[in-house]
Design an enzyme around this catalytic site. Structure first.
Site, PDB file in Angstrom:
ATOM      1  N   SER A  44       5.659  -0.562  -2.067  1.00 62.57           N
ATOM      2  CA  SER A  44       5.228  -1.009  -1.113  1.00 62.57           C
ATOM      3  C   SER A  44       6.120  -1.635  -0.054  1.00 62.57           C
ATOM      4  O   SER A  44       7.186  -1.836  -0.301  1.00 62.57           O
ATOM      5  CB  SER A  44       3.887  -2.137  -1.197  1.00 62.57           C
ATOM      6  OG  SER A  44       4.532  -3.098  -1.596  1.00 62.57           O
ATOM      7  N   LYS A  45       5.691  -1.767   1.188  1.00 56.97           N
ATOM      8  CA  LYS A  45       6.550  -2.228   2.302  1.00 56.97           C
ATOM      9  C   LYS A  45       7.610  -3.608   1.827  1.00 56.97           C
ATOM     10  O   LYS A  45       8.580  -3.764   2.401  1.00 56.97           O
ATOM     11  CB  LYS A  45       5.860  -2.850   3.561  1.00 56.97           C
ATOM     12  CG  LYS A  45       4.924  -1.602   4.353  1.00 56.97           C
ATOM     13  CD  LYS A  45       5.342  -1.620   5.640  1.00 56.97           C
ATOM     14  CE  LYS A  45       4.759  -0.531   6.424  1.00 56.97           C
ATOM     15  NZ  LYS A  45       5.229   0.779   6.061  1.00 56.97           N
TER      16      LYS A  45
END
Ligand code: GLU
Length: 487
Positions: free
Chosen positions: A260-261
């Site tokens: 994820s980011k």
């Protein structure tokens, strides 16, 4: 033999994810290896989550990676539009066929009624499956509900299809990557195939499209395995040829959680903006689940296509090692020609006035600065001293170097001697050697002598080849900066 036809079917609810890029690559490679067709289909049935900018991003990212599609939006193909929202007149016909065969039924349940069912399942600690309340509504009951203004959704009758085609409730299939997979389809629940607003759900549209587009192999992430059981039953209910399925392991972050980011970039375009080369990205994602037969990891997409066999894909999850990607990227940067680098670095040099340099000077600047780059974007902070009249001096360069008596002496002496020097690289090379030798005789190490010049001219204590820097900047700028550094 049936033609190999594979597809990548992204939903445009975000920019092209690096994981989707890997799925696209494996499909592309499988098509290339088998003289097949690689189809792009945009799955935008969920209008609320779709945006044109995401669609554009998907096209641009796939093209940038070299994953050009044989059929799809832009290029067309024989099977109608390849964007699901442009195919909305197709799906109801097939829902109608399923209704007529008794493999689907109209469901008039309201969202509130369904929510109540879900809550009661949660209270009883049971997984939610639809109650089949509407399975056997009479025509009269349906007419009454319609008269109330209710619009039905259409649900797929899982147990009926399962019973028609199988001995018990277990459905099995041979996955190309994972081997035999099975599931008790009683756990799936009758799911909606057409919403009450007349649009298809993902599981239905995907089957109709895979069928009509004659997709022979569906290669996608393992998060779709439970969908695959639903989809196989729809194929069976329609009497259609079932494609072969291959499910890829997930791509996890180094901490084993979902990528994820917070771990770094996740969209292909983000990686590209950060200065990753698409060749490095492709090579890197190919190795997430696949390994080359000769053990050589650095390979172009064409070399990978030669070597690719779907049976060699690992069924386990892969770890997205950003460090390995960085290493690979620096390797690919070093493989670029100087002309290519000059072009590819420009987007990261916009804060400087490139017109201050002639083409020859720019070429030389690139030649002496590209080697340590991990990302193309690293160039921004590597080259400020090539631009402008003056230079910002870093505190370390000031305190450790320029504030010393030795440095001050070197700089003054340099100004005296260099007055008559010609600032070509060859000449500077010779002259600086002699200059350093003089200081060496006085007991000053050559590197200390050069530090003084470097600190004054670049404001830093380390960096690219000093002789080349002096030649690129030219005598006027060099003298100006050295004078500024003298107290
Ligand atoms: N639209 C689906 C997704 O983006 C594709 C699933 C499939 O390949 O069937 O996850």
């Amino acid at each position: 033999m049936t033609e190999i036809r594979v597809r990548i079917a992204p939903s445009p609810s975000g920019n092209l994810h690096i994981g989707t890029a890997r799925t696209a690559l494996f499909n592309y490679l499988f098509a290339k290896k088998n003289n097949g067709k690689f189809v792009l289909r945009i799955e935008d049935t969920d209008a609320e989550r779709t945006s044109q900018s995401y669609i554009d991003n998907i096209f641009d990212s796939l093209k940038a990676l070299g994953l050009n599609w044989d059929e799809g939006p832009d290029v067309g193909g024989p099977y109608g539009p390849y964007t699901q929202s442009e195919r909305f007149d197709i799906y109801p016909k097939y829902a109608q066929i399923l209704l007529e065969k008794g493999f689907a039924y109209e469901c008039f349940c309201t969202p509130e009624e369904l929510e109540a069912e879900k809550q009661s399942a949660t209270q009883n600690k049971k997984p939610y499956v639809y109650s089949k309340k509407c399975e056997n509504l009479s025509e009269n009951e349906k007419a009454r509900l319609r008269a109330e203004g209710r619009k039905p959704a259409i649900r797929f009758n899982i147990s009926k299809v399962q019973k028609t085609f199988h001995d018990n409730s277990v459905l099995k299939f041979d996955d190309l990557v994972k081997g035999e997979l099975h599931m008790d389809t009683d756990l799936l629940g009758d799911f909606v195939i057409m919403k009450s607003n007349g649009t298809p759900t993902y599981n239905f549209a995907v089957v109709i499209d895979d069928m009509l587009m004659k997709i022979s192999h569906v290669i996608r992430g393992e998060d779709h395995i439970s969908n695959t059981f639903k989809q196989i039953l729809i194929f069976e209910a329609l009497g259609a040829q079932i494609p072969k399925f291959g499910h890829l392991g997930m791509i996890l972050a180094p901490d084993r959680s979902k990528l994820s980011k917070r771990h770094g970039a996740t969209a292909v375009s983000e990686f590209v903006e950060k200065g990753y080369l698409t060749e490095a990205l492709i090579n890197f994602v190919a190795l997430l689940g696949w390994s080359p037969s000769d053990g050589k990891e650095i390979k172009s997409i064409d070399e990978i296509a030669q070597d690719f066999r779907i049976g060699d894909i690992s069924s386990s999850n892969s770890i997205f090692e950003y460090d390995k990607l960085n290493w690979m990227n620096s390797h690919y940067i070093k493989m670029l020609s100087i002309e290519e680098l000059k072009e590819k670095l420009k987007p990261y040099l916009t804060k400087y006035d490139l017109s201050e340099l002639t083409d020859a000077q720019y070429t030389r600047m690139v030649e002496i600065t590209y080697e340590p780059l991990t990302l193309l974007s690293n160039i921004t902070d590597a080259v400020p001293y090539f631009f402008g009249e003056d230079v910002e001096i870093e505190p370390k360069a000031q305190i450790d170097v320029l504030d010393t008596d030795v440095a001050q002496d070197v700089l003054k002496e340099f100004l005296k001697q260099a007055e008559n020097w010609e600032f070509s690289e060859d000449n500077l090379h010779e002259k600086l050697e002699a200059f350093r030798a003089e200081y060496k005789e006085k007991g000053i190490k050559p590197k200390v002598t050069m530090w003084a010049i470097r600190a004054a001219v670049t404001g830093r204590t380390c960096g690219a080849d000093m002789t080349a820097i002096l030649a690129i900047l030219g005598k006027d700028k060099v003298f100006r900066r050295i004078k500024n550094a003298i107290k």
